[in-house]
Design an enzyme around this catalytic site. Structure first.
Site, PDB file in Angstrom:
ATOM      1  N   TYR A  41      38.702  41.236  46.784  1.00 47.85           N
ATOM      2  CA  TYR A  41      37.244  41.238  46.906  1.00 47.85           C
ATOM      3  C   TYR A  41      36.834  41.661  48.310  1.00 47.85           C
ATOM      4  O   TYR A  41      37.370  42.622  48.849  1.00 47.85           O
ATOM      5  CB  TYR A  41      36.668  39.867  46.524  1.00 47.85           C
ATOM      6  CG  TYR A  41      37.260  39.327  45.269  1.00 47.85           C
ATOM      7  CD1 TYR A  41      37.224  40.080  44.079  1.00 47.85           C
ATOM      8  CD2 TYR A  41      37.906  38.100  45.237  1.00 47.85           C
ATOM      9  CE1 TYR A  41      37.783  39.594  42.912  1.00 47.85           C
ATOM     10  CE2 TYR A  41      38.462  37.602  44.060  1.00 47.85           C
ATOM     11  CZ  TYR A  41      38.401  38.359  42.908  1.00 47.85           C
ATOM     12  OH  TYR A  41      38.949  37.876  41.771  1.00 47.85           O
ATOM     13  N   LYS A  53      43.563  41.047  35.756  1.00 50.37           N
ATOM     14  CA  LYS A  53      42.853  42.337  35.854  1.00 50.37           C
ATOM     15  C   LYS A  53      43.851  43.469  36.111  1.00 50.37           C
ATOM     16  O   LYS A  53      43.588  44.616  35.746  1.00 50.37           O
ATOM     17  CB  LYS A  53      41.796  42.294  36.958  1.00 50.37           C
ATOM     18  CG  LYS A  53      40.618  41.375  36.661  1.00 50.37           C
ATOM     19  CD  LYS A  53      39.571  41.447  37.774  1.00 50.37           C
ATOM     20  CE  LYS A  53      38.256  40.814  37.390  1.00 50.37           C
ATOM     21  NZ  LYS A  53      38.173  39.383  37.689  1.00 50.37           N
ATOM     22  N   VAL A 104      41.111  33.086  40.876  1.00 49.18           N
ATOM     23  CA  VAL A 104      40.479  31.827  41.285  1.00 49.18           C
ATOM     24  C   VAL A 104      41.231  30.601  40.800  1.00 49.18           C
ATOM     25  O   VAL A 104      40.870  29.472  41.149  1.00 49.18           O
ATOM     26  CB  VAL A 104      39.002  31.711  40.826  1.00 49.18           C
ATOM     27  CG1 VAL A 104      38.127  32.721  41.543  1.00 49.18           C
ATOM     28  CG2 VAL A 104      38.885  31.833  39.326  1.00 49.18           C
ATOM     29  N   SER A 129      42.028  36.272  37.630  1.00 49.70           N
ATOM     30  CA  SER A 129      41.823  37.693  37.957  1.00 49.70           C
ATOM     31  C   SER A 129      43.108  38.474  38.167  1.00 49.70           C
ATOM     32  O   SER A 129      43.085  39.703  38.229  1.00 49.70           O
ATOM     33  CB  SER A 129      40.956  37.824  39.204  1.00 49.70           C
ATOM     34  OG  SER A 129      39.647  37.419  38.917  1.00 49.70           O
ATOM     35  N   TYR A 132      37.550  39.584  27.320  1.00 46.03           N
ATOM     36  CA  TYR A 132      37.705  39.419  28.768  1.00 46.03           C
ATOM     37  C   TYR A 132      38.124  37.991  29.124  1.00 46.03           C
ATOM     38  O   TYR A 132      39.034  37.780  29.938  1.00 46.03           O
ATOM     39  CB  TYR A 132      36.385  39.793  29.456  1.00 46.03           C
ATOM     40  CG  TYR A 132      36.333  39.518  30.931  1.00 46.03           C
ATOM     41  CD1 TYR A 132      36.910  40.392  31.845  1.00 46.03           C
ATOM     42  CD2 TYR A 132      35.691  38.392  31.437  1.00 46.03           C
ATOM     43  CE1 TYR A 132      36.852  40.145  33.216  1.00 46.03           C
ATOM     44  CE2 TYR A 132      35.627  38.134  32.793  1.00 46.03           C
ATOM     45  CZ  TYR A 132      36.203  39.004  33.674  1.00 46.03           C
ATOM     46  OH  TYR A 132      36.145  38.765  35.030  1.00 46.03           O
TER      47      TYR A 132
END
Lengths: 304, 304, 304, 304
Positions: free
Chosen positions: C240, C66, C258, C63, C188
């Site tokens: 998050y 991102k 992760v 992530s 993705y």
């Protein structure tokens, strides 16, 4: 079919079930009730009447009274009552605040606490002497002057009723309660505190099995259309988030209370009341549910 | 009572209602259907049969097929099916993902899209030739070899089925779908694409009015207990978040589809199918709902 | 203050912590990584550079990528990107579908999976050769041609990516994804599969500590306003539903993956990357969080 | 950089903006405030002080007081306060009951009404004379004996505070409020009713820009760690569901109130207070937000 033999058979079978479940603990007075109590009484539209066990002992009918307040409000407002409260099952627990946020203060149905508070608000706005008028109405349709509020139970529930205070004020914040929340709650607790026996209940609710007419007095409590709709509501919404399960296993319109009572109605046939204080996880009487499941199976009478 | 006269009267009355509502637009092929179509057909357990309007024209039964897939899966797994899908009304729209998150991938009931996908997954795991076996089952219980899938409708729905792909993969992510989502969806769209007429539907579903036995062939489609439970499920969950309203106004177990069809069952009496493509805001046939409301009022037959 | 000594001290202290947490198990390839790996690398805007432990070993940045896709999309659309994705923390887990229903398919922020899928969709619509253009962009801003996708990791994540398929199709069902979900997801997974070392990461992200200018090459990656806003987003949404906790304990803008990596940026000072594969319950590197907490406390440098 | 010139420039620019937004109407007394009021005051840790417009006029600080009650409770319980209230942004409106159901009565952060009620409950349990002790604390840290409650505002808010009654009783129903809800609410309304000027506010909050030490008196209000954490909380949670937007556009820790005030802190530099009563849709001062956005852009000082 012989209702009496069947009731005795099923009563004995269910009586001996290991007593799963717990009495309602969140209302201190209710937790004092003897958990071994177990009664059942049936009234048929042909004048039949039969009870077993503790069927003459009065207990706290709790949420069963939500049907009574709905009936009185329905007589007053007729279909306009549905502007204030919905007729859909909620899929949530009895005291959830969740859907109220999405629905801007319109409760999904009158058998959720939220909906019953709105119904109580309607009565408060429309009755001259709410407490007196309501009990007189209940006595009149039950042909039974011994029915009364229990101030002790009402006070006990009030003492711990933070969730209900939250619900009522939340609805008020959307402008959907007309009176002061404290007044609505006081009356609500009185209504919930009614004490009746299984016999009282099955006799009182028999008019719902008879298109709105009390077969004893021949008086119209609700008109036929209204009576059918109250039954439909009990069918889809009478047991919180276990309503589907009850329709599934028992197949009758009904309403439960955390005092351990259940009333069920078989249109054109009978009304039946059961009482056993230990509740399952959904807040419905454990033995009461089992009794009705076995009874409707045994009677081979079912709506479906 | 004379069903034929009543059907004609109510048909004429509802036919002339200003055509509120819209045909389902999200499935391109469905939006091409002539919105003025209107048909109704009743079958009684005594062998009565009567139709009005476009009752012999086949249309896309869509979600009505969810009852058919449930019935076949219920025959296979019996009560163990309820480990995979619940029996409670959801209080949410037909394609909501909301409650799945709270319920960890167990759909509330088999008539939500989520639930029907799980039922389809069960069939896929248990049938040797799923597409063939399913259509043969439907033909067999409907005594009607003309029933078939519409590959055109199935493809049209598949082309725009992003929400269903989302639902199916979401459930799979909780480990509650056994097969590959793409395979489940393909079979699901086939099942939804079944085309039947009002006559076909009322004849097929008559066994639910007869404790599971098809009165024509005398074959058992479901046993009595299963049959009652399917009816109970249709009563509490058959119309998405308008299930309470339908129980309230019509009072019969039933199931609607976005093709504009509705099937309703009066236990021990009849099954009735209506079709009119324009839908109300909840996705149920506008004229179909009105017809059934007027019909049950006029027939003075009601479960409640 | 001496960053090197502090890093060595804190590294030793955290290294010996009992290894709580678990490596990400939902992506099979990730669970194969040696859980004892632990690396850290700092780059300062003054040209300082220091690493400890496994800081030169490449790992799956997951992530953290991102931020990279956001940066490239932000360069393309500038402020118009905020029509497609919000800038608010969500208060929910990284792969929740919940708020999408309320927000009609507009993800709360670009660091949720939902938001990153929308950003990926933007890239897919705006890049000529998306896979090539993206990796070239990353290589260019990191001055590092060894950065690459891991097709193995991408495939491993794709094989079990039911939740992401659900998310992407759900957003598509609201009309908020332009391309085919399968294409968006493929890209993705490629983006998430980037492999970099702590050194690579801290060098790449240094421009965010320098108002958008890469201090080595003096090239502008983002303009000053954009750079500040990416930092603000990492501050409020980078971890998050543990974003508040990270702001609270570490006090720097950052982003976790992760794979066990975390990048954090101290504006006008440095960027720092940590890697340790075992994750806490919220999906963030257990030792990584602890290292950064101790490091910012020890350095007595904090935004607050 | 010259703060004074910049403040004058930005003040003039924003002053002339068409006055979008509305004064808070849900508290009757607040809606009486002159909507054209506009003031700003800055205090720097070097002893600088400058104001423009109505910076010496007291107004109702409302939710800004949530930082004050948090600070006092934090001094009392230190880190144990986080057992009672979280540190995560909620992604929901300031008075939502939604997440409390999922989180069993633990509010997400102390700046939601729910969280502030829990903080108030802590003060009530730990202070000998809560009302007196709290105002004395505020006077002491602001070196300003003129700060006082407005009984008129407190009463006005109490008269219509159904949502707050709901929130407080709801939390109580989870056992997460120790005192009687009515007492908690009375104290809560008092705290919200504090009246201060922009000058008062910027002087009071200067210690948060100085690691917890009031630079005038040299007294420690919070220790360094606590001070940083309050800033982090204001950064991620200070503006309800516009917190991300504020971090994004202004980039400073801050807190708003529905009276139209905003306090913002630039660590190691200054504290600044703005007041303009007209609110945007999220309940934050329209001109106040714009002023701070332009001011931080103009000052070229930013955390990010």
């Amino acid at each position: 079919m012989n209702f009496e033999d069947l009731i005795i058979d099923v009563y004995r079978e269910v009586e001996n079930l290991e007593g799963k479940g717990e009495t309602a603990s969140y209302i201190p007075e209710l937790s004092k009730v003897d958990p071994s109590k177990f009664g059942v009484h049936i009234s048929t539209i042909n004048g039949g009447s039969f009870g077993a066990g503790d069927f003459e002992e009065k207990f706290s009918i709790q949420s069963i009274s939500k049907v009574l307040s709905l009936i009185l409000a329905y007589r007053i407002l007729d279909f306009e009552i549905w502007n204030r409260v919905g007729v859909e099952p909620s899929g949530t627990a009895f005291n959830s605040l969740f859907q109220l946020e999405a629905d801007q203060g319109i409760p999904r149905n009158p058998f959720l606490n939220a909906g019953a508070l709105v119904v109580t608000d309607i009565l408060l706005s429309n009755l001259e002497n709410p407490q007196d008028d309501f009990i007189n109405f209940v006595r009149s349709i039950s042909n039974n002057d011994s029915v009364d509020y229990s101030k002790k139970i009402a006070q006990s529930e009030k003492d711990v009723g933070y969730r209900n205070i939250a619900l009522c004020n939340y609805i008020k914040s959307f402008g959907k309660i007309e009176n002061e929340p404290a007044d609505v709650l006081d009356f609500y607790y009185d209504i919930c505190s009614l004490e009746m026996s299984c016999r009282d209940l099955s006799e009182l609710f028999l008019f719902l099995a008879n298109d709105g007419i009390d077969p004893k007095s021949n008086r119209e409590v609700l008109n036929e259309r209204q009576s059918k709709r109250v039954n439909a509501l009990m069918q889809t919404c009478g047991f919180y988030d276990e309503s589907g399960e009850f329709a599934f296993k028992v197949g009758l319109p009904g309403k439960s209370g955390v005092g351990g009572g259940i009333i069920a109605v078989h249109p054109d046939q009978y009304s039946i009341a059961v009482w056993s204080p230990k509740l399952n996880k959904k807040g419905n009487s454990y033995k009461g549910m089992r009794f009705l499941e076995e009874f409707t199976t045994g009677s081979e009478l079912s709506l479906f």
